[in-house]
Design a protein around this motif. Structure first.
Motif, PDB file in Angstrom:
ATOM      1  N   VAL A 214      49.222  69.383  78.330  1.00 26.18           N
ATOM      2  CA  VAL A 214      49.231  67.921  78.261  1.00 26.18           C
ATOM      3  C   VAL A 214      48.196  67.357  79.229  1.00 26.18           C
ATOM      4  O   VAL A 214      47.408  66.468  78.872  1.00 26.18           O
ATOM      5  CB  VAL A 214      50.645  67.361  78.547  1.00 26.18           C
ATOM      6  N   ARG A 215      48.160  67.891  80.430  1.00 23.65           N
ATOM      7  CA  ARG A 215      47.175  67.419  81.427  1.00 23.65           C
ATOM      8  C   ARG A 215      45.748  67.673  80.936  1.00 23.65           C
ATOM      9  O   ARG A 215      44.874  66.822  81.067  1.00 23.65           O
ATOM     10  CB  ARG A 215      47.433  68.103  82.758  1.00 23.65           C
ATOM     11  N   ARG A 216      45.523  68.842  80.358  1.00 28.41           N
ATOM     12  CA  ARG A 216      44.190  69.151  79.824  1.00 28.41           C
ATOM     13  C   ARG A 216      43.827  68.202  78.685  1.00 28.41           C
ATOM     14  O   ARG A 216      42.700  67.700  78.611  1.00 28.41           O
ATOM     15  CB  ARG A 216      44.144  70.607  79.327  1.00 28.41           C
ATOM     16  N   MET A 217      44.797  67.928  77.799  1.00 28.08           N
ATOM     17  CA  MET A 217      44.551  67.028  76.669  1.00 28.08           C
ATOM     18  C   MET A 217      44.193  65.618  77.152  1.00 28.08           C
ATOM     19  O   MET A 217      43.361  64.941  76.547  1.00 28.08           O
ATOM     20  CB  MET A 217      45.778  66.998  75.754  1.00 28.08           C
TER      21      MET A 217
ATOM     22  N   VAL B  73      41.812  64.110  74.401  1.00 27.85           N
ATOM     23  CA  VAL B  73      42.594  64.369  73.191  1.00 27.85           C
ATOM     24  C   VAL B  73      43.748  63.365  73.132  1.00 27.85           C
ATOM     25  O   VAL B  73      44.040  62.806  72.079  1.00 27.85           O
ATOM     26  CB  VAL B  73      43.118  65.826  73.166  1.00 27.85           C
ATOM     27  N   ILE B  74      44.392  63.130  74.265  1.00 31.19           N
ATOM     28  CA  ILE B  74      45.401  62.082  74.383  1.00 31.19           C
ATOM     29  C   ILE B  74      44.703  60.879  74.996  1.00 31.19           C
ATOM     30  O   ILE B  74      44.249  60.932  76.142  1.00 31.19           O
ATOM     31  CB  ILE B  74      46.585  62.517  75.265  1.00 31.19           C
TER      32      ILE B  74
ATOM     33  N   GLN C 218      55.000  68.517  68.182  1.00 31.99           N
ATOM     34  CA  GLN C 218      54.749  69.848  68.724  1.00 31.99           C
ATOM     35  C   GLN C 218      55.064  69.829  70.213  1.00 31.99           C
ATOM     36  O   GLN C 218      54.841  68.833  70.886  1.00 31.99           O
ATOM     37  CB  GLN C 218      53.289  70.245  68.492  1.00 31.99           C
ATOM     38  N   TRP C 219      55.579  70.944  70.710  1.00 34.63           N
ATOM     39  CA  TRP C 219      55.822  71.107  72.136  1.00 34.63           C
ATOM     40  C   TRP C 219      54.544  71.614  72.784  1.00 34.63           C
ATOM     41  O   TRP C 219      53.850  72.484  72.233  1.00 34.63           O
ATOM     42  CB  TRP C 219      56.959  72.100  72.359  1.00 34.63           C
ATOM     43  N   PHE C 220      54.209  71.077  73.953  1.00 37.85           N
ATOM     44  CA  PHE C 220      53.044  71.509  74.722  1.00 37.85           C
ATOM     45  C   PHE C 220      53.467  71.761  76.161  1.00 37.85           C
ATOM     46  O   PHE C 220      54.215  70.964  76.746  1.00 37.85           O
ATOM     47  CB  PHE C 220      51.948  70.426  74.747  1.00 37.85           C
TER      48      PHE C 220
END
Length: 189
Positions: A152-155, A160-161, A145-147
Motif C-alpha cells: 500500500v505504501r509503495r502504491m 498507483v493510489i 484485493q488484500w495488499f
C-alpha cells in the motif's frame, strides 16, 4: 479580521448526489464577490486491516477516466445524513463483503474545504469476517484485493493510489497507530 459574510445565494445545479450553489459574499474589507460551493453529504473511509495489510477496492472513476485503487468509502444515497459508524459498516459490507467486529474511529477530515463543506470520518475495521458484497449499480465493475501494508505504501509513492481521501486516511492511521493495531511498517519498502 472578521470572517467572510454570506449576503445571499442561489442553487445553480442539483441532482441526487449534490447541490451546487453560488453565494454572494462580503469579504472582511467590505468588498463583495461570489463563491461557488458544492454541497455533498458527509462520507466515511474505512481501512479494513488484517494480517499486516489492508483490503482495497478498485473501480473505474468516470471523472478521471481510469480505474483507481482506494479504501472502501461512501455516503448514504439521496444526500442523507447518518451515523458515521453505521455508514462505515454499511460501506465495508457493500463494497467488500467484509463485516468488522471492531471499528475504531481515527478522526474526521475535510474533503475539499476550498469548495465544499463535505467532511468524512475515518475508521479502521478489524476482526473481519468475509461475506457477500452488495455493490450498487455504479460499482458493478468493482473488485477487491488484500495488499500488505508495504505494498500500500509503495502504491501511494508510485502514484498507483491517488485518491486523496484514501491517502489522508492512511496518513491518519500512521499518526494514530499504536498497540491497538499492528505497528505500521516504517522501513524503506
Amino acid at each position: 479580521m472578521s470572517d467572510v459574510r454570506k449576503l445571499g445565494g442561489r442553487v445553480v445545479y442539483e441532482n441526487a448526489w449534490m447541490t451546487v450553489r453560488e453565494d454572494e459574499i462580503e469579504r472582511p474589507d467590505g468588498s463583495r464577490g461570489i463563491y461557488g460551493v458544492v454541497d455533498k453529504p458527509d462520507f466515511v473511509v474505512v481501512l479494513p486491516f488484517e494480517n499486516g495489510g489492508f483490503h482495497l477496492v478498485e473501480e473505474y472513476r468516470y471523472p478521471v477516466e481510469r480505474r483507481s485503487w482506494n479504501f472502501p468509502q461512501g455516503s448514504l444515497p439521496g444526500r442523507r445524513a447518518g451515523d458515521p459508524e453505521e455508514l462505515a459498516r454499511r460501506e465495508l459490507a457493500e463494497e467488500t463483503g467484509l463485516r468488522a467486529a471492531t471499528l475504531t474511529r481515527l478522526g474526521r477530515l475535510d474533503a475539499a474545504h476550498g469548495m465544499s463543506g463535505q467532511r468524512y470520518a475515518v475508521f479502521v475495521a478489524t476482526d473481519l469476517t468475509p461475506g457477500e458484497h452488495a455493490r450498487e449499480l455504479e460499482e458493478q465493475d468493482m473488485r477487491q484485493q488484500w495488499f500488505a501494508e508495504t505494498d500500500v505504501r509503495r502504491m501511494i509513492r508510485e502514484g498507483v493510489i491517488t485518491d486523496d481521501s484514501s491517502i489522508a486516511a492512511y496518513a491518519l492511521y500512521m499518526l494514530t497507530a499504536d498497540e491497538t493495531f499492528a505497528p505500521p511498517t516504517r522501513g524503506n519498502s
